[in-house]
Write an enzyme that holds these catalytic residues in place. Structure first.
Site, PDB file in Angstrom:
ATOM      1  N   CYS A   2      30.889  45.514  48.675  1.00 33.28           N
ATOM      2  CA  CYS A   2      29.641  45.943  49.323  1.00 33.28           C
ATOM      3  C   CYS A   2      29.491  47.455  49.253  1.00 33.28           C
ATOM      4  O   CYS A   2      30.478  48.188  49.266  1.00 33.28           O
ATOM      5  CB  CYS A   2      29.642  45.549  50.778  1.00 33.28           C
ATOM      6  SG  CYS A   2      29.838  43.800  51.036  1.00 33.28           S
ATOM      7  N   ARG A  27      30.233  48.857  41.905  1.00 32.49           N
ATOM      8  CA  ARG A  27      31.235  48.277  42.799  1.00 32.49           C
ATOM      9  C   ARG A  27      31.212  46.753  42.770  1.00 32.49           C
ATOM     10  O   ARG A  27      32.163  46.107  43.193  1.00 32.49           O
ATOM     11  CB  ARG A  27      30.984  48.741  44.243  1.00 32.49           C
ATOM     12  CG  ARG A  27      31.219  50.210  44.455  1.00 32.49           C
ATOM     13  CD  ARG A  27      30.606  50.668  45.749  1.00 32.49           C
ATOM     14  NE  ARG A  27      31.259  50.121  46.918  1.00 32.49           N
ATOM     15  CZ  ARG A  27      32.276  50.688  47.545  1.00 32.49           C
ATOM     16  NH1 ARG A  27      32.764  51.817  47.091  1.00 32.49           N
ATOM     17  NH2 ARG A  27      32.808  50.148  48.617  1.00 32.49           N
ATOM     18  N   TRP A  80      28.528  41.938  48.539  1.00 30.95           N
ATOM     19  CA  TRP A  80      29.425  41.086  47.758  1.00 30.95           C
ATOM     20  C   TRP A  80      29.878  40.004  48.736  1.00 30.95           C
ATOM     21  O   TRP A  80      30.591  40.293  49.695  1.00 30.95           O
ATOM     22  CB  TRP A  80      30.606  41.910  47.257  1.00 30.95           C
ATOM     23  CG  TRP A  80      31.520  41.190  46.323  1.00 30.95           C
ATOM     24  CD1 TRP A  80      31.390  41.057  44.972  1.00 30.95           C
ATOM     25  CD2 TRP A  80      32.744  40.508  46.676  1.00 30.95           C
ATOM     26  NE1 TRP A  80      32.440  40.335  44.466  1.00 30.95           N
ATOM     27  CE2 TRP A  80      33.290  39.988  45.483  1.00 30.95           C
ATOM     28  CE3 TRP A  80      33.424  40.285  47.865  1.00 30.95           C
ATOM     29  CZ2 TRP A  80      34.473  39.260  45.454  1.00 30.95           C
ATOM     30  CZ3 TRP A  80      34.604  39.560  47.837  1.00 30.95           C
ATOM     31  CH2 TRP A  80      35.120  39.059  46.637  1.00 30.95           C
ATOM     32  N   ASN A 106      30.134  46.966  55.542  1.00 27.30           N
ATOM     33  CA  ASN A 106      31.034  46.754  54.415  1.00 27.30           C
ATOM     34  C   ASN A 106      32.402  46.418  54.985  1.00 27.30           C
ATOM     35  O   ASN A 106      32.932  47.206  55.765  1.00 27.30           O
ATOM     36  CB  ASN A 106      31.098  48.057  53.587  1.00 27.30           C
ATOM     37  CG  ASN A 106      32.091  47.967  52.450  1.00 27.30           C
ATOM     38  OD1 ASN A 106      32.555  46.885  52.121  1.00 27.30           O
ATOM     39  ND2 ASN A 106      32.411  49.100  51.856  1.00 27.30           N
ATOM     40  N   GLY A 107      32.940  45.268  54.653  1.00 30.91           N
ATOM     41  CA  GLY A 107      34.259  44.904  55.168  1.00 30.91           C
ATOM     42  C   GLY A 107      34.236  43.512  55.747  1.00 30.91           C
ATOM     43  O   GLY A 107      33.403  42.691  55.374  1.00 30.91           O
ATOM     44  N   GLU A 509      47.738  41.517  30.788  1.00 36.14           N
ATOM     45  CA  GLU A 509      46.542  42.358  30.880  1.00 36.14           C
ATOM     46  C   GLU A 509      45.469  41.881  29.890  1.00 36.14           C
ATOM     47  O   GLU A 509      44.286  41.847  30.221  1.00 36.14           O
ATOM     48  CB  GLU A 509      46.934  43.830  30.626  1.00 36.14           C
ATOM     49  CG  GLU A 509      45.798  44.831  30.638  1.00 36.14           C
ATOM     50  CD  GLU A 509      45.006  44.903  31.939  1.00 36.14           C
ATOM     51  OE1 GLU A 509      45.407  44.308  32.946  1.00 36.14           O
ATOM     52  OE2 GLU A 509      43.950  45.542  31.923  1.00 36.14           O
ATOM     53  N   LYS A 513      41.790  40.701  31.096  1.00 41.85           N
ATOM     54  CA  LYS A 513      40.554  41.318  30.580  1.00 41.85           C
ATOM     55  C   LYS A 513      39.617  40.232  30.056  1.00 41.85           C
ATOM     56  O   LYS A 513      38.429  40.251  30.329  1.00 41.85           O
ATOM     57  CB  LYS A 513      40.835  42.306  29.434  1.00 41.85           C
ATOM     58  CG  LYS A 513      41.423  43.647  29.801  1.00 41.85           C
ATOM     59  CD  LYS A 513      40.493  44.611  30.487  1.00 41.85           C
ATOM     60  CE  LYS A 513      40.534  44.458  31.975  1.00 41.85           C
ATOM     61  NZ  LYS A 513      41.484  45.172  32.733  1.00 41.85           N
ATOM     62  N   GLU A 516      38.105  38.165  32.923  1.00 42.96           N
ATOM     63  CA  GLU A 516      37.187  38.925  33.776  1.00 42.96           C
ATOM     64  C   GLU A 516      35.798  39.063  33.180  1.00 42.96           C
ATOM     65  O   GLU A 516      34.816  38.881  33.877  1.00 42.96           O
ATOM     66  CB  GLU A 516      37.722  40.356  33.962  1.00 42.96           C
ATOM     67  CG  GLU A 516      38.771  40.500  35.002  1.00 42.96           C
ATOM     68  CD  GLU A 516      39.050  41.970  35.283  1.00 42.96           C
ATOM     69  OE1 GLU A 516      39.453  42.687  34.353  1.00 42.96           O
ATOM     70  OE2 GLU A 516      38.855  42.395  36.422  1.00 42.96           O
ATOM     71  N   HIS A 532      58.559  26.025  27.337  1.00 46.51           N
ATOM     72  CA  HIS A 532      58.915  25.392  28.615  1.00 46.51           C
ATOM     73  C   HIS A 532      57.704  24.806  29.330  1.00 46.51           C
ATOM     74  O   HIS A 532      57.741  24.597  30.537  1.00 46.51           O
ATOM     75  CB  HIS A 532      59.623  26.404  29.523  1.00 46.51           C
ATOM     76  CG  HIS A 532      60.914  26.894  28.943  1.00 46.51           C
ATOM     77  ND1 HIS A 532      62.024  26.093  28.805  1.00 46.51           N
ATOM     78  CD2 HIS A 532      61.253  28.100  28.416  1.00 46.51           C
ATOM     79  CE1 HIS A 532      63.007  26.786  28.236  1.00 46.51           C
ATOM     80  NE2 HIS A 532      62.552  28.020  27.982  1.00 46.51           N
ATOM     81  N   LYS A 629      34.483  46.418  41.857  1.00 50.70           N
ATOM     82  CA  LYS A 629      35.319  47.516  41.362  1.00 50.70           C
ATOM     83  C   LYS A 629      36.327  47.957  42.425  1.00 50.70           C
ATOM     84  O   LYS A 629      37.463  48.275  42.109  1.00 50.70           O
ATOM     85  CB  LYS A 629      34.414  48.694  40.952  1.00 50.70           C
ATOM     86  CG  LYS A 629      35.152  49.844  40.283  1.00 50.70           C
ATOM     87  CD  LYS A 629      35.597  49.471  38.888  1.00 50.70           C
ATOM     88  CE  LYS A 629      36.387  50.547  38.198  1.00 50.70           C
ATOM     89  NZ  LYS A 629      37.192  50.000  37.085  1.00 50.70           N
TER      90      LYS A 629
END
Ligand code: M6R
Length: 634
Positions: A2, A27, A80, A106-107, A509, A513, A516, A532, A629
């Site tokens: 947010c 964000r 968000w 926000n939170g 990573e 990527k 995402e 395995h 973000k």
């Protein structure tokens, strides 16, 4: 996550609010809204204008263009979703029952269920599913009480009512509040979710992050935990949670805090991939200059006494930052001989290992605001502080790209990776900066502990000094190649990434990527684990990306890749050019470097590969769905 933006001054604020929100878009969000106080209408009645919309800011901006809400005071929000779906009702601002008080938050308000139950018993009907809506109602009730006790509708009554409500809230949050009966004021407050105040000419701003202030002012003051501020067109009053007035000088935005533009790149992510040689060069110039005084192997902010005491290291981080920590852990153990463990910050907080003596705790976060990482660091500080035993003291270090963040404020020692602001939600250049910081620590510990010969340390330093040039060549070479290869794999549903040793985190990573930004399911494995279990997934529809760099595990990774090929998987290699690389169906070549520095290079083709798949699919590369973000909630 947010974003909050608020303005008070003498201009029409609705275009300013949209502009501020636009600068916070990076964000991540899924709905947006604004509220202004229109106190100049023909009926002379102060009223709130609220406009909200689901989805991207453009929808809100179009609504506002059609019917511009008037007012010189306003609050704005990008949401968000945490509590309740991303829709117009749940979008902020939220109002009290009288429709006179508007709040953005926000939170997370952790005790919102109890508080909403008590509101219901007072006959208040909540209209949204959010945790935020209780706040305007609670403020409304406080104001009602104050007015019934003979206080008048003024700024102090408003401020005190918000102060009172803050004592009821549990959680981590920041808020901005307006009340139409006091049309020349905004009250803002913060509790572990960042908020900064901007000082303009005859106007004041408040925002979740400094980029929102760019273009309005370069003078800002970050709020501290438990602080509350009253913004009027005449100035700012700042108070702590006991009501004591606070006085602090504002700071000036630095170049790195300014919002970057896309230049000629189609997306910020691509631009940021291209900026990596510069990130590396700047890091080397600052921390690994050729003219370091003798005895100093690297210019990092770690005292000699800390270096002498430390017997082990624990690294706390999330997502990509954790992958950088894993590369760091490999280096610190294998090159410098320091036992090092990496933890998911979100797990560490609730299942910490038994306390170990003489331990350095390193928090890694590009944003410096990740709630999970901050909470884990705070918990560790508290439990170490509680022992009162010097052997268990809290030795701390932060690695971040935002020294102006909670990391910068809360941690005693911070390495500023200095990558410049990163707008793309998918971390790229900051990952490189974080890894480089671990190379610096590795050199420092190795030379201090005499674990490596001066020649070995010099060799590693010299290899690092070659990285910027190698990155430039690599990006140039692989941008168009990865575009071609990406087209072949755009319809793929699952991809497996393999790596071993120091390149295992790079496999993780690469998979992160791809997930995402392209929404393709991808999983990273240590290559030896393939047989395995994951090998059962393989056929001609599941490509395997294999990071195979000459070194201790090279032959092993090649054999593991052969096992995948034998199951008809298409093989994409990130490897050096040589006879062995013929096994790969597609190959991203990297220069012949030592295995130690290879992660700094092997990650680049994987970033470009994910980027081009997502761009080819026409996806929102810089703001992928559901992601933020700065992840400021636990
Ligand atoms: O700001 P941080 O580095 O603490 O963020 C941690 C993760 O949320 C972050 O790395 C996330 O995984 C990124 N979107 C990766 O691209």
């Amino acid at each position: 996550m947010c974003g909050i933006f608020a303005v008070i001054g003498s201009r029409e604020v609705s275009p300013l609010l949209i502009d501020g929100l636009r600068k916070l878009e990076y964000r991540g969000y899924d709905s947006a809204g604004i509220a202004t106080i229109d106190n100049f209408n023909k009926d002379q009645i102060e009223k709130l204008n609220v406009t909200k919309s689901k989805g991207k800011l453009i929808h809100l901006s179009n609504l506002i263009k059609k019917k511009p809400p008037k007012g010189h005071v306003g609050i704005a929000h990008t949401r968000w979703a945490t509590h309740g779906k991303p829709n117009e009702i749940n979008a902020h601002p939220h109002l009290d029952s009288s429709g006179q008080i508007a709040v953005v938050q926000n939170g997370i308000i952790e005790n919102y269920r109890d508080l909403s139950e008590s509101l219901k018993t007072k006959g208040i009907k909540l209209t949204s599913e959010t945790d935020t809506e209780i706040i305007p109602h609670l403020i409304g009730l406080e104001i009602e009480k104050s007015l019934a006790n003979g206080l008048s509708s003024n700024e102090q009554t408003f401020l005190k009512a918000v102060q009172k409500v803050l004592t009821l809230l549990e959680g981590t949050y920041s808020i901005a509040v307006i009340w139409s009966q006091v049309p020349n004021a905004i009250v803002v407050a913060m509790e572990q979710a960042p908020l900064v105040i901007g000082f303009g000419e005859g106007e004041f701003f408040c925002a979740s992050d400094t980029p929102a202030l760019v273009g309005f002012t370069s003078t800002f003051l970050p709020l501290r935990d438990h602080e509350i501020a009253l913004l009027t067109p005449l100035g700012i009053e700042l108070y702590d949670n006991e009501g004591n007035r606070q006085h602090r000088s504002p700071s000036l935005l630095k170049g790195t805090q300014l919002l970057a533009d896309k230049r000629n790149f189609r997306h910020f992510m691509l631009k940021e991939i291209y900026e990596q040689p510069e990130t590396a060069q700047q890091w080397i110039d600052r921390f690994l200059p050729m003219d370091l005084s003798s005895g100093n192997s690297v210019a990092l902010p770690i005292s000699k006494s800390t270096l002498e005491k430390i017997e082990q290291i624990q690294i706390l981080a999330c997502g990509t930052s954790r992958h950088a920590g894993m590369v760091g852990s490999y280096l610190l153990e294998q090159f410098s001989g320091v036992p090092t463990k990496v933890y998911f910050a979100s797990e560490f907080r609730y299942a910490p290992p038994p306390l170990s003596p003489n331990t350095l705790t390193i928090g890694v976060s590009q944003s410096g605001e990740t709630a999970d990482t901050l909470a884990a660091l705070r918990m560790e500080k508290e439990r170490r502080g509680a022992t009162k035993d010097a052997n268990y003291a809290f030795h701390q270090l932060g690695i971040t790209n935002r020294v102006d963040s909670s990391f910068g404020r809360e941690l005693d020692n911070v390495i500023d990776i200095g990558s410049g602001i990163e707008i793309g939600v998918a971390a790229t250049k900051t990952f490189l900066g974080q890894m480089l910081s671990f190379y610096g620590l590795t050199i420092l510990f190795a030379s201090h502990r005499k674990k490596r010969t001066p020649q070995e340390i010099l060799d590693l330093s010299n290899d690092l000094r070659l990285i910027p040039k190698q990155l430039t060549d690599l990006i140039k070479k692989h941008d168009s190649l990865s575009k071609e290869i990406a087209h072949l794999f755009a319809e793929t549903k699952d991809v497996i990434f393999l790596g071993r040793g120091i390149n295992y985190p790079i496999a993780l990573e690469g998979a992160l990527k791809l997930k995402e930004i392209s929404y393709i399911h991808a999983q990273g494995y240590p290559a030896g684990e393939l047989k395995h279990g994951p090998i059962a997934l393989l056929d001609q529809h599941v490509p395997v990306v294999s990071v195979a760099v000459p070194g201790v595990v090279y032959e092993k990774v090649l054999s593991n890749s052969q096992e995948a090929k034998a199951r008809d998987a298409r093989l994409i290699g990130v490897s050096t050019n040589g006879p062995e690389s013929e096994m790969f169906d597609e190959l991203f070549t990297i220069p012949k470097v030592t295995e130690w520095v290879s992660p700094l290079l092997t990650v680049v083709p994987l970033q470009l590969f994910s980027y081009h798949i997502a761009a080819h699919k026409g996806l929102d590369v810089d703001q992928p769905r559901n992601l933020a973000k700065s992840v400021t909630v636990e």
